[in-house]
Design a protein around this motif. Structure first.
Motif, PDB file in Angstrom:
ATOM      1  N   LEU A  46     -32.345 -65.652 101.444  1.00 15.66           N
ATOM      2  CA  LEU A  46     -32.158 -66.513 102.610  1.00 15.66           C
ATOM      3  C   LEU A  46     -33.491 -66.860 103.268  1.00 15.66           C
ATOM      4  O   LEU A  46     -33.691 -67.995 103.719  1.00 15.66           O
ATOM      5  CB  LEU A  46     -31.229 -65.850 103.633  1.00 15.66           C
ATOM      6  CG  LEU A  46     -29.746 -66.021 103.374  1.00 15.66           C
ATOM      7  CD1 LEU A  46     -28.934 -65.192 104.359  1.00 15.66           C
ATOM      8  CD2 LEU A  46     -29.343 -67.480 103.466  1.00 15.66           C
ATOM      9  N   GLU A  47     -34.407 -65.905 103.325  1.00 16.91           N
ATOM     10  CA  GLU A  47     -35.731 -66.173 103.893  1.00 16.91           C
ATOM     11  C   GLU A  47     -36.465 -67.216 103.045  1.00 16.91           C
ATOM     12  O   GLU A  47     -37.102 -68.132 103.588  1.00 16.91           O
ATOM     13  CB  GLU A  47     -36.552 -64.891 103.978  1.00 16.91           C
ATOM     14  CG  GLU A  47     -36.096 -63.968 105.088  1.00 16.91           C
ATOM     15  CD  GLU A  47     -36.893 -62.672 105.141  1.00 16.91           C
ATOM     16  OE1 GLU A  47     -37.999 -62.592 104.569  1.00 16.91           O
ATOM     17  OE2 GLU A  47     -36.384 -61.726 105.776  1.00 16.91           O
ATOM     18  N   ARG A  48     -36.376 -67.082 101.710  1.00 17.58           N
ATOM     19  CA  ARG A  48     -37.006 -68.056 100.821  1.00 17.58           C
ATOM     20  C   ARG A  48     -36.393 -69.435 101.038  1.00 17.58           C
ATOM     21  O   ARG A  48     -37.095 -70.432 101.165  1.00 17.58           O
ATOM     22  CB  ARG A  48     -36.832 -67.624  99.363  1.00 17.58           C
ATOM     23  CG  ARG A  48     -37.571 -68.533  98.364  1.00 17.58           C
ATOM     24  CD  ARG A  48     -37.012 -68.464  96.966  1.00 17.58           C
ATOM     25  NE  ARG A  48     -35.612 -68.838  96.833  1.00 17.58           N
ATOM     26  CZ  ARG A  48     -35.115 -70.082  96.947  1.00 17.58           C
ATOM     27  NH1 ARG A  48     -35.909 -71.086  97.215  1.00 17.58           N
ATOM     28  NH2 ARG A  48     -33.835 -70.316  96.793  1.00 17.58           N
ATOM     29  N   PHE A  49     -35.085 -69.476 101.111  1.00 20.56           N
ATOM     30  CA  PHE A  49     -34.377 -70.734 101.327  1.00 20.56           C
ATOM     31  C   PHE A  49     -34.774 -71.352 102.673  1.00 20.56           C
ATOM     32  O   PHE A  49     -35.026 -72.557 102.758  1.00 20.56           O
ATOM     33  CB  PHE A  49     -32.862 -70.490 101.277  1.00 20.56           C
ATOM     34  CG  PHE A  49     -32.047 -71.673 101.672  1.00 20.56           C
ATOM     35  CD1 PHE A  49     -31.968 -72.782 100.849  1.00 20.56           C
ATOM     36  CD2 PHE A  49     -31.357 -71.687 102.874  1.00 20.56           C
ATOM     37  CE1 PHE A  49     -31.221 -73.893 101.218  1.00 20.56           C
ATOM     38  CE2 PHE A  49     -30.612 -72.793 103.248  1.00 20.56           C
ATOM     39  CZ  PHE A  49     -30.543 -73.898 102.420  1.00 20.56           C
ATOM     40  N   ALA A  50     -34.847 -70.538 103.726  1.00 20.29           N
ATOM     41  CA  ALA A  50     -35.188 -71.045 105.058  1.00 20.29           C
ATOM     42  C   ALA A  50     -36.609 -71.600 105.106  1.00 20.29           C
ATOM     43  O   ALA A  50     -36.891 -72.542 105.849  1.00 20.29           O
ATOM     44  CB  ALA A  50     -35.019 -69.943 106.100  1.00 20.29           C
ATOM     45  N   ALA A  51     -37.499 -71.055 104.301  1.00 21.45           N
ATOM     46  CA  ALA A  51     -38.889 -71.502 104.296  1.00 21.45           C
ATOM     47  C   ALA A  51     -39.086 -72.793 103.496  1.00 21.45           C
ATOM     48  O   ALA A  51     -40.066 -73.510 103.707  1.00 21.45           O
ATOM     49  CB  ALA A  51     -39.785 -70.406 103.729  1.00 21.45           C
ATOM     50  N   ALA A  52     -38.164 -73.089 102.596  1.00 26.76           N
ATOM     51  CA  ALA A  52     -38.277 -74.305 101.768  1.00 26.76           C
ATOM     52  C   ALA A  52     -37.950 -75.538 102.612  1.00 26.76           C
ATOM     53  O   ALA A  52     -37.153 -75.477 103.548  1.00 26.76           O
ATOM     54  CB  ALA A  52     -37.327 -74.212 100.577  1.00 26.76           C
ATOM     55  N   SER A  53     -38.552 -76.655 102.280  1.00 28.66           N
ATOM     56  CA  SER A  53     -38.282 -77.903 102.998  1.00 28.66           C
ATOM     57  C   SER A  53     -36.818 -78.287 102.840  1.00 28.66           C
ATOM     58  O   SER A  53     -36.262 -78.203 101.745  1.00 28.66           O
ATOM     59  CB  SER A  53     -39.149 -79.032 102.442  1.00 28.66           C
ATOM     60  OG  SER A  53     -40.502 -78.788 102.707  1.00 28.66           O
ATOM     61  N   ALA A  54     -36.235 -78.724 103.934  1.00 29.94           N
ATOM     62  CA  ALA A  54     -34.845 -79.181 103.913  1.00 29.94           C
ATOM     63  C   ALA A  54     -34.805 -80.645 103.487  1.00 29.94           C
ATOM     64  O   ALA A  54     -35.623 -81.449 103.926  1.00 29.94           O
ATOM     65  CB  ALA A  54     -34.208 -79.017 105.284  1.00 29.94           C
ATOM     66  N   LYS A  55     -33.861 -80.965 102.621  1.00 32.23           N
ATOM     67  CA  LYS A  55     -33.678 -82.350 102.199  1.00 32.23           C
ATOM     68  C   LYS A  55     -32.961 -83.110 103.319  1.00 32.23           C
ATOM     69  O   LYS A  55     -32.114 -82.539 104.006  1.00 32.23           O
ATOM     70  CB  LYS A  55     -32.835 -82.412 100.933  1.00 32.23           C
ATOM     71  CG  LYS A  55     -33.492 -81.772  99.736  1.00 32.23           C
ATOM     72  CD  LYS A  55     -32.560 -81.793  98.547  1.00 32.23           C
ATOM     73  CE  LYS A  55     -33.184 -81.051  97.381  1.00 32.23           C
ATOM     74  NZ  LYS A  55     -32.254 -80.921  96.256  1.00 32.23           N
ATOM     75  N   PRO A  56     -33.275 -84.391 103.478  1.00 26.77           N
ATOM     76  CA  PRO A  56     -32.554 -85.170 104.490  1.00 26.77           C
ATOM     77  C   PRO A  56     -31.065 -85.229 104.138  1.00 26.77           C
ATOM     78  O   PRO A  56     -30.706 -85.254 102.969  1.00 26.77           O
ATOM     79  CB  PRO A  56     -33.174 -86.565 104.401  1.00 26.77           C
ATOM     80  CG  PRO A  56     -34.428 -86.408 103.616  1.00 26.77           C
ATOM     81  CD  PRO A  56     -34.281 -85.167 102.783  1.00 26.77           C
TER      82      PRO A  56
END
Length: 190
Positions: free
Chosen positions: A79-89
């Protein structure tokens, strides 16, 4: 975002069975992520197999045993890795909007009826989300809850869902009014 991240995030509140998770998705998570119960069960098995969840069986008297799951340290790290990744529009993908787009060349009546139905569904969802927000907040007003509440993530996503449903209802009713007005003008000119 994959279903895996939505499941991991939904399990942050504690240990839940697949049935409880599915109910939670229907109430809270569904305003931003849709999944069928069978998809959730399959994802729970995958996440457990990958070590992102741990599961244990609870023996129940007079009822079938149930399996409950919680997020592991590896799951938190994911979840931390996912939260740090850029969010797609985000984007809208909606069959009803395709129908509205084509309404100048097809009969408007069924589209108007579906817009009214969508507005009614959105209104019902606003009531459910409003109750959920009050439950999450407890005795605190919103300002105090946002400042001092234990977990505000579910509250914030629920507020987004509420805003979305309110805007959906407003837009659908506006579109109905516009289409009905055009239909009236068309009939008068015939």
């Amino acid at each position: 975002m994959a279903l895996r991240h939505a499941v991991l995030a939904a399990l942050l509140d504690g240990e839940f069975s697949g049935y409880q998770l599915a109910k939670g998705f229907d109430i809270g998570v569904a305003n931003f992520w849709h999944a069928l119960p069978q998809q959730l069960y399959a994802e729970l098995a995958r996440l457990e197999g990958e070590g992102l969840l741990s599961g244990r069986e609870i023996v129940q008297e007079g009822r079938p045993n149930k399996r409950v799951f919680q997020v592991t340290e590896a799951g938190f790290a994911e979840l931390e890795r996912f939260a740090a990744a850029s969010a797609k529009p985000s984007f809208i993908r909606d069959d009803l909007l395709v129908k509205v787009q084509a309404v100048d060349d097809i009969p408007a009546a069924p589209v108007i009826a579906q817009l009214r139905e969508r507005a009614a569904v959105a209104e019902a969802k606003t009531e459910v989300l409003g109750k959920l927000l009050r439950r999450l907040r407890g005795d605190l007003d919103e300002e105090d809850f946002l400042r001092t509440g234990r977990r505000i993530g579910p509250y914030l996503t629920c507020r987004r869902g509420l805003a979305f449903e309110r805007e959906t209802r407003e837009w659908c009713l506006w579109a109905v009014e516009s289409l009905v007005g055009r239909e009236s003008l068309r009939r008068e000119s015939e």
